[in-house]
Write a protein that holds these residues in place. Structure first.
Motif, PDB file in Angstrom:
ATOM      1  N   ALA A  29      -8.179  11.217   1.591  1.00 29.45           N
ATOM      2  CA  ALA A  29      -7.461  11.745   0.428  1.00 29.45           C
ATOM      3  C   ALA A  29      -7.418  13.265   0.461  1.00 29.45           C
ATOM      4  O   ALA A  29      -6.399  13.884   0.126  1.00 29.45           O
ATOM      5  N   GLU A  30      -8.524  13.882   0.902  1.00 24.70           N
ATOM      6  CA  GLU A  30      -8.556  15.342   0.968  1.00 24.70           C
ATOM      7  C   GLU A  30      -7.621  15.859   2.061  1.00 24.70           C
ATOM      8  O   GLU A  30      -6.918  16.853   1.869  1.00 24.70           O
ATOM      9  N   ARG A  31      -7.582  15.146   3.168  1.00 22.93           N
ATOM     10  CA  ARG A  31      -6.764  15.615   4.298  1.00 22.93           C
ATOM     11  C   ARG A  31      -5.276  15.495   4.008  1.00 22.93           C
ATOM     12  O   ARG A  31      -4.487  16.377   4.381  1.00 22.93           O
ATOM     13  N   PHE A  32      -4.880  14.403   3.338  1.00 23.66           N
ATOM     14  CA  PHE A  32      -3.457  14.150   3.155  1.00 23.66           C
ATOM     15  C   PHE A  32      -2.975  14.380   1.728  1.00 23.66           C
ATOM     16  O   PHE A  32      -1.827  14.113   1.408  1.00 23.66           O
ATOM     17  N   GLY A  33      -3.866  14.861   0.867  1.00 21.51           N
ATOM     18  CA  GLY A  33      -3.437  15.262  -0.463  1.00 21.51           C
ATOM     19  C   GLY A  33      -3.324  14.139  -1.465  1.00 21.51           C
ATOM     20  O   GLY A  33      -2.542  14.241  -2.413  1.00 21.51           O
ATOM     21  N   GLY A  34      -4.096  13.075  -1.301  1.00 23.07           N
ATOM     22  CA  GLY A  34      -4.069  12.001  -2.284  1.00 23.07           C
ATOM     23  C   GLY A  34      -4.616  10.708  -1.720  1.00 23.07           C
ATOM     24  O   GLY A  34      -4.859  10.588  -0.513  1.00 23.07           O
ATOM     25  N   PRO A  35      -4.815   9.720  -2.587  1.00 23.91           N
ATOM     26  CA  PRO A  35      -5.397   8.453  -2.165  1.00 23.91           C
ATOM     27  C   PRO A  35      -4.356   7.502  -1.584  1.00 23.91           C
ATOM     28  O   PRO A  35      -3.143   7.735  -1.676  1.00 23.91           O
ATOM     29  N   LEU A  36      -4.850   6.435  -1.005  1.00 21.78           N
ATOM     30  CA  LEU A  36      -4.022   5.294  -0.648  1.00 21.78           C
ATOM     31  C   LEU A  36      -4.165   4.280  -1.773  1.00 21.78           C
ATOM     32  O   LEU A  36      -5.277   3.926  -2.159  1.00 21.78           O
ATOM     33  N   VAL A  37      -3.052   3.838  -2.333  1.00 22.62           N
ATOM     34  CA  VAL A  37      -3.077   2.939  -3.492  1.00 22.62           C
ATOM     35  C   VAL A  37      -2.502   1.594  -3.088  1.00 22.62           C
ATOM     36  O   VAL A  37      -1.389   1.510  -2.574  1.00 22.62           O
TER      37      VAL A  37
ATOM     38  N   PHE B 238      -2.250   9.500  11.323  1.00 22.05           N
ATOM     39  CA  PHE B 238      -1.323   9.525  10.196  1.00 22.05           C
ATOM     40  C   PHE B 238      -0.768  10.923   9.924  1.00 22.05           C
ATOM     41  O   PHE B 238      -0.053  11.113   8.955  1.00 22.05           O
ATOM     42  N   GLU B 239      -1.123  11.873  10.766  1.00 19.68           N
ATOM     43  CA  GLU B 239      -0.509  13.188  10.634  1.00 19.68           C
ATOM     44  C   GLU B 239       0.976  13.085  10.963  1.00 19.68           C
ATOM     45  O   GLU B 239       1.377  12.385  11.890  1.00 19.68           O
ATOM     46  N   GLY B 240       1.774  13.769  10.187  1.00 22.77           N
ATOM     47  CA  GLY B 240       3.212  13.640  10.339  1.00 22.77           C
ATOM     48  C   GLY B 240       3.792  12.470   9.575  1.00 22.77           C
ATOM     49  O   GLY B 240       5.008  12.317   9.504  1.00 22.77           O
ATOM     50  N   ILE B 241       2.934  11.633   9.009  1.00 20.26           N
ATOM     51  CA  ILE B 241       3.386  10.504   8.182  1.00 20.26           C
ATOM     52  C   ILE B 241       2.914  10.716   6.751  1.00 20.26           C
ATOM     53  O   ILE B 241       3.710  10.945   5.848  1.00 20.26           O
ATOM     54  N   ALA B 242       1.590  10.679   6.547  1.00 17.68           N
ATOM     55  CA  ALA B 242       1.056  10.752   5.187  1.00 17.68           C
ATOM     56  C   ALA B 242       1.170  12.132   4.574  1.00 17.68           C
ATOM     57  O   ALA B 242       1.069  12.278   3.351  1.00 17.68           O
TER      58      ALA B 242
ATOM     59  N   SER C 219       0.858  -1.182   0.000  1.00 15.73           N
ATOM     60  CA  SER C 219       0.000   0.000   0.000  1.00 15.73           C
ATOM     61  C   SER C 219       0.896   1.234   0.000  1.00 15.73           C
ATOM     62  O   SER C 219       1.821   1.333   0.811  1.00 15.73           O
ATOM     63  N   LEU C 220       0.624   2.130  -0.918  1.00 14.29           N
ATOM     64  CA  LEU C 220       1.390   3.375  -1.028  1.00 14.29           C
ATOM     65  C   LEU C 220       0.503   4.522  -0.582  1.00 14.29           C
ATOM     66  O   LEU C 220      -0.561   4.759  -1.152  1.00 14.29           O
ATOM     67  N   SER C 221       0.941   5.227   0.451  1.00 10.87           N
ATOM     68  CA  SER C 221       0.185   6.350   0.977  1.00 10.87           C
ATOM     69  C   SER C 221       0.658   7.642   0.323  1.00 10.87           C
ATOM     70  O   SER C 221       1.643   7.656  -0.424  1.00 10.87           O
ATOM     71  N   PRO C 222      -0.044   8.755   0.563  1.00 12.01           N
ATOM     72  CA  PRO C 222       0.280   9.985  -0.158  1.00 12.01           C
ATOM     73  C   PRO C 222       1.726  10.435  -0.032  1.00 12.01           C
ATOM     74  O   PRO C 222       2.270  11.043  -0.963  1.00 12.01           O
ATOM     75  N   ASN C 223       2.376  10.167   1.094  1.00 13.00           N
ATOM     76  CA  ASN C 223       3.776  10.577   1.240  1.00 13.00           C
ATOM     77  C   ASN C 223       4.669   9.887   0.222  1.00 13.00           C
ATOM     78  O   ASN C 223       5.533  10.505  -0.405  1.00 13.00           O
ATOM     79  N   ALA C 224       4.469   8.575   0.012  1.00 14.85           N
ATOM     80  CA  ALA C 224       5.281   7.852  -0.965  1.00 14.85           C
ATOM     81  C   ALA C 224       4.913   8.248  -2.388  1.00 14.85           C
ATOM     82  O   ALA C 224       5.787   8.317  -3.266  1.00 14.85           O
TER      83      ALA C 224
END
Length: 407
Positions: free
Chosen positions: A94-102, A371-375, A47-52
């Motif tokens: 997705a709205e909070r962290f700027g993208g989906p989890l893929v 997930f704040e500070g991560i995603a 799973s790739l989160s918005p940070n990655a």
């Protein structure tokens, strides 16, 4: 150290290949040395989160991976009987962290990364050992069956049992057993509808998630002694542990073949390394900071490492400064989460579940704060590879010239 012209990557996993692509796009001549006979990733899916995904934007791959997203609508946490403990809103996240989890097959990501390297850059079936980490004025040296190679930078992406790490930091205790084992399987499951979920029972968890290609990724974890295996087969063990859990768990197990089930004990690096570099060598991914999978951040942090390393390739102390505190904090958080979701006592698990239900009703957004500070992490620079440029074009002289101008 000047920005490297020659780079060797030891290990052809996700972190190693991401580093190779990023360094190639920064103008380095890159060679990837992979011990296995082919680029066959360990594990079924990632799973790739918005940070990655933002990190992959830097090498022009983020949008290609976002297009593989299959997570639609809500999911959440469940109890073994099927009761929802909490619900998650994919759109809100997705709205909070700027993208989906893929969620995608690891082989798919490996293929996308390898396709962006020049022909011949990846050498499979090639065991490598670090002979000399190098120093200012002296290149690093790597031994292979075909002879020695020299490099301005060596990227050690050789996994949790990294031989390079042991050589650089012989006094470090290395990985420790995390206290639980995992099973993973990736299968087609036609005709079965379900919401993406993770289910928590006493000392056990199960997750089932759809992939874009129509297959289903399922995983399980259970507290167990290190090195334990099923007396018959691992599919039978899953039936014993999870066969009476809610739909679609029984359906997944009924559709799985013996060879579909992968089992691995989980280890992590409990004592942080003193640095992620030594001489001209930098560690990335599990070689640097292996962590339990309970936050889904192992591969994501490897990708972050790779992109950050390419940015700081001429200043490895800056790479350590950027990555060691962050990954240490995330690894410690993953250990704490493992203790929570693999709680073995039935009374404690019941109290935990009651609290999850209450929190979910009172303040649903609280779960996203974990997930704040991560995603929400962002790479140390803006993308330097065009999102509309193909992998072939990125390896061209024109593409490299554009990259040099953005340094």
């Amino acid at each position: 150290m000047a920005r490297p012209e020659r780079a060797i990557v030891i290990g052809g996993g996700i972190g190693g290949l991401t580093a190779a692509v990023a360094l190639h796009l920064r103008g380095a001549r890159v060679t990837v040395l992979e011990r296995a006979g082919a680029l066959e990733p360990v594990g079924a899916a990632i799973s790739l989160s918005p940070n990655a995904l933002r990190a992959l934007d830097v090498i022009g791959l983020g949008d290609d991976i976002r297009a593989l997203s299959a997570w639609q609508g809500d999911g959440g946490l469940r109890a073994p009987g099927g009761r929802w403990l909490s619900r998650t809103d994919a759109a809100a996240a997705a709205e909070r962290f700027g993208g989906p989890l893929v969620l995608l097959h690891r082989a798919t990501l490996i293929g996308h990364l390898a396709a962006r390297l020049p022909s011949g850059a990846v050498r499979t079936g090639t065991a490598a050992r670090l002979l000399d980490p190098g120093a200012p004025g002296r290149p690093a040296r790597v031994g292979t069956p075909a002879g020695e190679l020299e490099a301005d930078l060596v990227v050690a992406a050789d996994g949790i049992h990294s031989a390079v790490r042991r050589g650089l930091f012989p006094g470090h205790p290395g990985p420790v057993y995390s206290g639980f084992t995992t099973w993973r399987l990736l299968i087609p499951l036609p005709g079965v509808e379900f919401a993406s979920h993770e289910t928590w029972g006493p000392g056990r968890i199960w997750g089932t998630h759809p992939l874009k290609d129509g297959r289903v990724y399922a995983y399980a974890a259970a507290v167990a002694p290190s090195g334990e295996h099923a007396p018959d087969d691992e599919r039978a063990e899953l039936l014993r542990l999870y066969g009476d859990w809610h739909t679609p768990v029984p359906e997944v197990l009924a559709a799985a073949r013996l060879e579909d089930v992968l089992r691995h004990d989980v280890h992590h690096i409990a004592e942080p390394l003193p640095a992620f570099h030594h001489g001209r060598v930098a560690l990335v991914g599990d070689a640097a900071h292996a962590m339990p999978p309970t936050l889904g951040q192992g591969g994501n942090q490897a990708i972050e490492d790779a992109i950050t390393l390419a940015h700081h390739a001429g200043d490895l102390p800056a790479y350590t400064a950027a990555r060691l505190p962050r990954t240490t904090a995330i690894a410690r958080r993953a250990v704490k989460v493992a203790r929570l979701n693999l709680m073995t006592g039935r009374v404690g698990a019941a109290v935990r579940d009651h609290a999850l239900v209450a929190l979910s009703k009172a303040a649903p957004a609280l779960f996203l704060r974990g997930f704040e500070g991560i995603a929400d992490w962002r790479p140390p620079q803006q993308p330097y590879a065009s999102r509309t440029t193909t992998g072939k074009d990125q390896g061209s002289t024109h593409g490299e010239g554009r990259l040099h101008r953005t340094r």
